[in-house]
Structures are given as structure tokens and as C-alpha cells.
Motif scaffolding. Sequence first.
Motif, PDB file in Angstrom:
ATOM      1  N   GLU A  99      43.774 -37.990  55.277  1.00 58.96           N
ATOM      2  CA  GLU A  99      43.889 -39.041  54.245  1.00 58.96           C
ATOM      3  C   GLU A  99      45.289 -39.049  53.636  1.00 58.96           C
ATOM      4  O   GLU A  99      45.781 -40.095  53.226  1.00 58.96           O
ATOM      5  N   ILE A 172      35.516 -38.008  59.878  1.00 60.46           N
ATOM      6  CA  ILE A 172      35.566 -37.738  58.435  1.00 60.46           C
ATOM      7  C   ILE A 172      34.853 -38.837  57.663  1.00 60.46           C
ATOM      8  O   ILE A 172      35.226 -40.017  57.750  1.00 60.46           O
ATOM      9  N   LEU A 232      35.504 -27.214  56.735  1.00 60.95           N
ATOM     10  CA  LEU A 232      36.134 -27.938  55.622  1.00 60.95           C
ATOM     11  C   LEU A 232      35.228 -29.140  55.389  1.00 60.95           C
ATOM     12  O   LEU A 232      35.045 -29.965  56.290  1.00 60.95           O
ATOM     13  N   GLY A 234      33.747 -32.353  53.114  1.00 62.91           N
ATOM     14  CA  GLY A 234      34.023 -33.356  52.098  1.00 62.91           C
ATOM     15  C   GLY A 234      32.750 -33.738  51.362  1.00 62.91           C
ATOM     16  O   GLY A 234      32.333 -33.068  50.416  1.00 62.91           O
TER      17      GLY A 234
HETATM   18  C1  PEP Z   1      37.203 -33.954  54.793  1.00 66.71           C
HETATM   19  O1  PEP Z   1      37.600 -34.909  54.145  1.00 66.71           O
HETATM   20  O2  PEP Z   1      37.937 -32.968  54.917  1.00 66.71           O
HETATM   21  C2  PEP Z   1      35.883 -34.040  55.388  1.00 66.71           C
HETATM   22  C3  PEP Z   1      35.601 -33.242  56.369  1.00 66.71           C
HETATM   23  O3  PEP Z   1      35.041 -34.989  54.878  1.00 66.71           O
HETATM   24  P1  PEP Z   1      33.489 -35.200  55.290  1.00 66.71           P
HETATM   25  O4  PEP Z   1      32.840 -33.846  55.301  1.00 66.71           O
HETATM   26  O5  PEP Z   1      32.948 -36.082  54.206  1.00 66.71           O
HETATM   27  O6  PEP Z   1      33.473 -35.831  56.627  1.00 66.71           O
END
Ligand code: PEP
Length: 251
Positions: A99, A172, A232, A234
Motif C-alpha cells: 500500500e 491483500i 503479517l 491485516g
Molecule cells: C496486509 O495488509 O499486510 C495484509 C496482509 O492484509 P489482509 O490480511 O487484510 O489481507
Amino acid sequence: MARRPLIAGNWKMNGLTADGVALATALAARIRENPPAADLLVCPPATLVDRVARAVEGSGLAVGGQDCHGERSGAHTGDIAAAMLKDLGAGYVIVGHSERRTDHGETSAQVRAKAAAAHAAGLVAIVCLGETEAERDGGRTLAVVEAQFGGSLPEGATPENTVIAYEPVWAIGTGRTPTTAEVAEVHRTIRDLAEKALGSAAAARLRILYGGSMKPSNAKELLALTDVDGGLIGGASLKAEDFWAIAESAR
Ligand code: PEP
């Protein structure tokens, strides 16, 4: 080589004081009751790093930033230096999230400077890499990841001061994920790249996270892959229940 998993929550631009502190406090309480088999980290918006860090102090829940500037200080209105995050109690900072690469046009050279600044301030840099859907469809995933890895990792990167997060851009926030075979292939490639860049002993200690629509229902399968050393997260990191369930999947 056993690597302790890292389960990291990226809250993005979500949360005011009351809900951010409540979420972090709920996680800290769970950690105290039932210590997880993974390191847990939350990365709130910069406005909440101080409050969250104070609320969870001593619990074992780590706190991080979502970005930092590549310079140590200076005339950069609105930006945040790595040392400022450290000063508030952060131990980590995410750099090169897609992002940021997309919304702010960040290049790998800038990401590398940010990671170097993080290291200089004593923070662990979580360096994000990942291909777009068009790049995957064009068969360029491994080449893109290789170029981003080579361009984003600074001199002096070690498994102690750096974590890699593989995050396919198209996964993502979309609810879509690559197959486990696809994730395994990219993570193996990143481990191979780390061997060449850092040597085999360091590469074996480097944590490589998967990110992109990780949730309680798919975390176990993803975290079981040999070269996946955590996540990781989100959207699912904004609910204590879901984030904790993912952390529990790392047992
Ligand atoms: C992120 O933005 O790092 C991410 C993995 O988002 P999400 O889990 O919502 O896909």
C-alpha cells in the motif's frame, strides 16, 4: 533450524484511542494467561503507538510502526523517523508494504533506506515484497520477488534486525490466497535469495512471514509450511478473537 514464529498485526489506518487500547489490552491479557508459541506484534497507526505500547508494557506483546522515513531527521513534514517510533516503545517497523509502494510510489531503493534507518534506530524492519496479479499471471512472480528482495535489503541486514514478509498484492484484503504450493515456492525462493545474500547460517535463522488474507480458517495450513515463519495480518488483526486464533495456529 527452529525459528520462533512471528504473528504480526497491521492495523493500517484503523482505530482511535479507546478501541486500539482495548484491542491491544485484550491481546496482552491472553498472552499473560496462555503464553503463545509465537512472538506477537501489533502495528497500530503511528498516533496510537505510544498509548498501545504503554498499555501492553511487560506483557510480551510487541509494538511496531507501519512505516518510517529513510532519513534520521530533517525537513520532512508529516513523516516519522525510526528513532521516534523507538522512543515511543516500538520494537519493529513495517517497510515497503504494497500500500505504501502503490499509494506513495515507494521504490525498493526507498524501502532499503527505510530499513537501514530502522536498523540504525534499533528497530527490526519487516520488509514487504510481493507481486501484483498481472505479474503473477505473466509468470513473473519469482523475478519480481527477487528484484524487490535485492533492491530492498540494506547492508547490515541480519536475521535479528530483519524479517521478510511475502505479501502477494492481489491477496491483500481480497479474501483470496495463493495455493499452499505457490506460497511454499515463493518462500523457498526467498530463503535461497537470503542464503546468497546473508550466508546459509543467517538464512536459516531469517523469519519469512506470509501475508494476504490470512485468517483463522487458513492460518494452520499456511503456518505449517516449512519456510513460513509466521504471518503479517491485516483485516483479521483488528479482532482480538481472530488474531489470537491465528496465533494459536502457530503452536
Ligand atoms: C496486509 O495488509 O499486510 C495484509 C496482509 O492484509 P489482509 O490480511 O487484510 O489481507
